[in-house]
Design an enzyme around this catalytic site. Structure first.
Site, PDB file in Angstrom:
ATOM      1  N   HIS A 461     -61.847  73.814 -54.080  1.00 44.95           N
ATOM      2  CA  HIS A 461     -62.712  72.727 -52.934  1.00 44.95           C
ATOM      3  C   HIS A 461     -61.702  72.277 -52.207  1.00 44.95           C
ATOM      4  O   HIS A 461     -62.263  72.390 -51.090  1.00 44.95           O
ATOM      5  CB  HIS A 461     -63.163  71.793 -53.845  1.00 44.95           C
ATOM      6  N   GLU A 462     -61.050  72.175 -52.501  1.00 43.15           N
ATOM      7  CA  GLU A 462     -59.891  71.104 -51.224  1.00 43.15           C
ATOM      8  C   GLU A 462     -59.393  72.541 -50.098  1.00 43.15           C
ATOM      9  O   GLU A 462     -59.382  71.968 -49.593  1.00 43.15           O
ATOM     10  CB  GLU A 462     -58.836  70.420 -51.500  1.00 43.15           C
ATOM     11  N   HIS A 465     -61.699  73.012 -47.870  1.00 43.37           N
ATOM     12  CA  HIS A 465     -60.990  72.287 -46.819  1.00 43.37           C
ATOM     13  C   HIS A 465     -60.289  72.175 -45.575  1.00 43.37           C
ATOM     14  O   HIS A 465     -60.282  71.812 -44.284  1.00 43.37           O
ATOM     15  CB  HIS A 465     -61.117  70.511 -46.877  1.00 43.37           C
ATOM     16  N   HIS A 468     -61.208  75.184 -43.711  1.00 36.87           N
ATOM     17  CA  HIS A 468     -61.871  74.482 -42.040  1.00 36.87           C
ATOM     18  C   HIS A 468     -60.780  74.058 -41.273  1.00 36.87           C
ATOM     19  O   HIS A 468     -61.183  73.538 -39.628  1.00 36.87           O
ATOM     20  CB  HIS A 468     -62.413  73.181 -42.706  1.00 36.87           C
TER      21      HIS A 468
END
Length: 670
Positions: A461-462, A465, A468
């Site tokens: 998940h991290e 980010h 991105h």
């Protein structure tokens, strides 16, 4: 001696020289950088030339570079490796930074120039990104109160300053409660705990200066204890401490702070002409209105609660079969759910965890990024702020893309949770700069470090980010990377979690810590088959938190947030054996700052999109379909906030999604 924070950083990739920076350097560096930024902004505001995009909007973007460097270095260590000196600096700087922001956004000359550029926008030859940046700049100033006059203007400055102080106090109180509490375990208390949980408890004991193992309030330690310990009395004691964070009375109690924050937010919104803070906050998000948020959450709540109620009956019967004739309590749920998972899916977390080594899972997230986007990761030996940190240079086709830093282990100096931040964001103006991105997690430290499946999902998940940030390809930093609508920012992170569930990824990287053997096909099948296990519980605890957050902000601010929380949960018919994932006194997403205030629903809103987005890969050539990967990068990951979020998603998928994919993905569809 020269302050290293204010000197030229002659370091690899111009990363902050953490080996040279001392705590006493931060305050004078902040003071100098704040003064420099104000002077730079004043020069833009008083420019004798007629306002233009170049001398006003771009001029503003050239300001504050020294402040960005100082703040980037400080808040990295303040969140991940705090100490009394750094906490004092946070308390000192919070009102000063708030006043600094108010001085800029309240600069009438500056806003007049921005307004002038805005008024002539249709006659300017601006690119699409420049038009977007102009709109966002003008909107940000208006929403910050730049158009306010007199008493309203002065009151807005007071509110912002007070909110900054309160947010810092909330964070530090929570950190203090998490840091100070631990429960020593005698050797007999370790009965039933798997080896990985015992190792983590012993490591935590060493970190706390104890002679034996302890349970702390780190999620990666307390959750396994609640899952595996047969000692109901100890589970109850640990759970009580975990849920009491921020509500223990005394100097670290957050309940009055939460009430004051809510009241000030309401006043802030009304000064700007909004009826409620939720109306103000959601105006710029994809959801737009409180009704849209509530509609989504209730669409999910009903099937989730129905599933949780069914599960509670099964777990209650299991507890009664153990001879405990009591109601199922919140400190019982995880214990009996784990026993049920082992019975129904023949999946034992203690047997699974050795296959989920942290180092191998890091390799897996890198390998997926390589196959999807051509990124390569090479270890870097550079000075960082803590010995646990690791760094990699990220390249593509031999060209530098970013520096990625991972800080993975729990410690008393680190706030709880997991997060991604950019110590430097990608931009091409006023000069090209490559991002420096950091993932911070709170995994239990052991040798080797082993993850639960939930931990592994957090890791991916991290890193979503981080991608991105790393793949951002815009001109202006203000729309770079994760500078997007709050209910869009979780799309890349939650989408990337899906690659952990791709069978070929686990087949290659889920190898046993001792034997090196790949996860057996039978276990792999069980892992994927149990992916939605206990999803009623997980969804209920999350949606309850999101609905309480929304209720706090969509009407008159409650004078007693705890009473309001209880009222909302009662109206929902909250199952007695499930608590909110984040109760008010430790709801840092909402009260440590404005980030997720009236916006905790964002994870669910993004999940509607991520379930639909991954389905696009499955409908194409599979998880690593090259054309879909190119489209994902081109239309979402590289674009930052340079285009409206809804338009970006439609470019990628051709339409906006419905809630059906989410319910199917969570196993809650009828």
């Amino acid at each position: 001696m020269t302050n290293p924070l204010l000197s030229t950083w002659n370091t690899p990739f111009e990363i902050a020289p953490f080996d040279l920076i001392k705590d006493e350097d931060f305050s004078p560096a902040f003071e100098a950088a704040l003064a420099e930024d104000l002077a730079e902004v004043e020069a833009v505001a008083t420019n004798a030339d007629a306002p233009s995009f170049a001398n006003t909007i771009e001029g503003l973007m050239k300001t504050g570079q020294a402040l960005d460097r100082v703040a980037g270095a400080f808040y990295t260590v303040a969140g991940a490796d705090s100490n009394p000196a750094r906490e004092e600096i946070m308390r000192e700087m919070s009102p000063k930074l708030a006043a600094h922001g108010s001085a800029i956004y309240g600069n009438k000359q500056l806003f007049a120039r921005i307004q002038a550029v805005w008024d002539q926008r249709d006659s300017l030859d601006l690119s699409d990104e420049q038009q977007r940046v102009l709109m966002l700049t003008h909107r940000n100033f208006v929403r910050a109160g730049a158009a306010l006059e007199g008493k309203a203007d002065a009151r807005m400055k007071e509110i912002k300053s007070r909110l900054a102080v309160l947010g810092t106090e909330f964070t530090q109180n929570l950190l203090a409660d998490e840091r100070d509490w631990f429960m020593p375990l005698a050797e007999a208390d370790l009965e039933g705990l798997p080896d990985f949980a015992i190792a983590a408890a012993r490591a935590a004991g060493e970190e706390k200066g104890q002679d034996g193992p302890v349970v702390t309030l780190s999620r990666s330690i307390i959750v396994p204890f609640l899952q595996f310990s047969p000692r109901r009395d100890l589970r109850e004691k640990a759970f009580a401490a975990w849920t009491a964070r921020g509500a223990n009375g005394g100097d670290t109690d957050n309940r009055d702070i939460a009430a004051e924050i809510l009241k000030l937010r309401e006043e802030r919104a009304q000064l700007l002409g909004y009826e409620t803070f939720a109306d103000y906050k959601l105006e710029t998000e994809m959801a737009k209105t409180p009704d849209a948020v509530r509609g989504l959450l209730m669409d999910v709540w009903e099937p989730a609660k129905a599933q949780a109620d069914k599960d509670a009956e099964v777990l209650t019967q299991m507890m009664h079969d153990d001879g405990i004739n009591a109601d199922l309590a919140p400190w019982d749920w995880r214990y009996y759910a784990e026993k049920r998972r082992k019975a129904e899916h023949d999946l034992d977390e203690a047997l699974l965890k050795p296959y989920l080594q942290l180092d191998r899972m890091i390799e897996a997230q890198f390998a997926c990024a390589n196959r999807l986007f051509g990124l390569e990761f090479a270890p870097l030996k550079i000075p960082l702020y803590h010995e646990d940190c690791r760094a990699w240079e990220v390249t593509r086709n031999g060209e530098h893309v970013a520096v990625f830093i991972g800080d993975y282990f729990a410690r008393g100096s680190k706030r709880s949770g997991a997060w991604c931040s950019a110590m430097r964001a990608q931009a091409k103006f006023p000069e090209v700069q490559a991002p420096v991105v950091i993932n911070v997690c709170n995994f239990a430290k052991s040798e080797p470090a082993l993850l639960s499946y939930d931990d592994a999902r957090t890791l991916f998940h991290e890193f979503g980010h981080a991608l991105h940030q790393m793949l951002s390809n815009v001109t202006y930093e203000s729309v770079s990377g994760t500078s997007v609508a709050r209910d869009f920012v979780e799309l890349p992170s939650q989408l990337y979690e899906h690659w952990l569930e791709v069978p070929e990824v686990l087949q290659e990287f889920a190898t046993h810590a001792e034997t090196g053997e790949a996860m057996p096909a039978e276990m792999l099948e069980k892992v994927l088959g149990a992916a939605n296990f206990d999803m009623g519980f997980a969804t209920v605890e999350y949606v309850a938190s999101a609905l309480v957050d929304l209720a706090f902000h969509e009407g008159t601010a409650p004078t007693d947030p705890m009473a309001k929380q209880a009222e909302v949960l009662a109206d929902l018919g909250m199952p007695a054996a499930i608590t909110m994932r984040h109760a008010t006194p430790h709801f840092a997403h909402v009260f440590a700052g404005d980030g997720y205030s009236s916006g905790y629903y964002s994870y669910m809103w993004s999940e509607v999109m991520d379930a639909d987005a991954f389905a696009a890969f499955e409908e194409a050539g599979g998880a690593f379909d090259p054309e879909m990967a190119k489209s994902l990068e081109a239309n979402i990951l590289s674009m930052g906030g340079s285009v409206d979020a809804g338009e970006l998603y439609e470019r990628f998928r051709g339409r906006l999604p419905g809630v059906e994919a989410l319910l199917k993905g969570r196993g809650l569809a009828a």
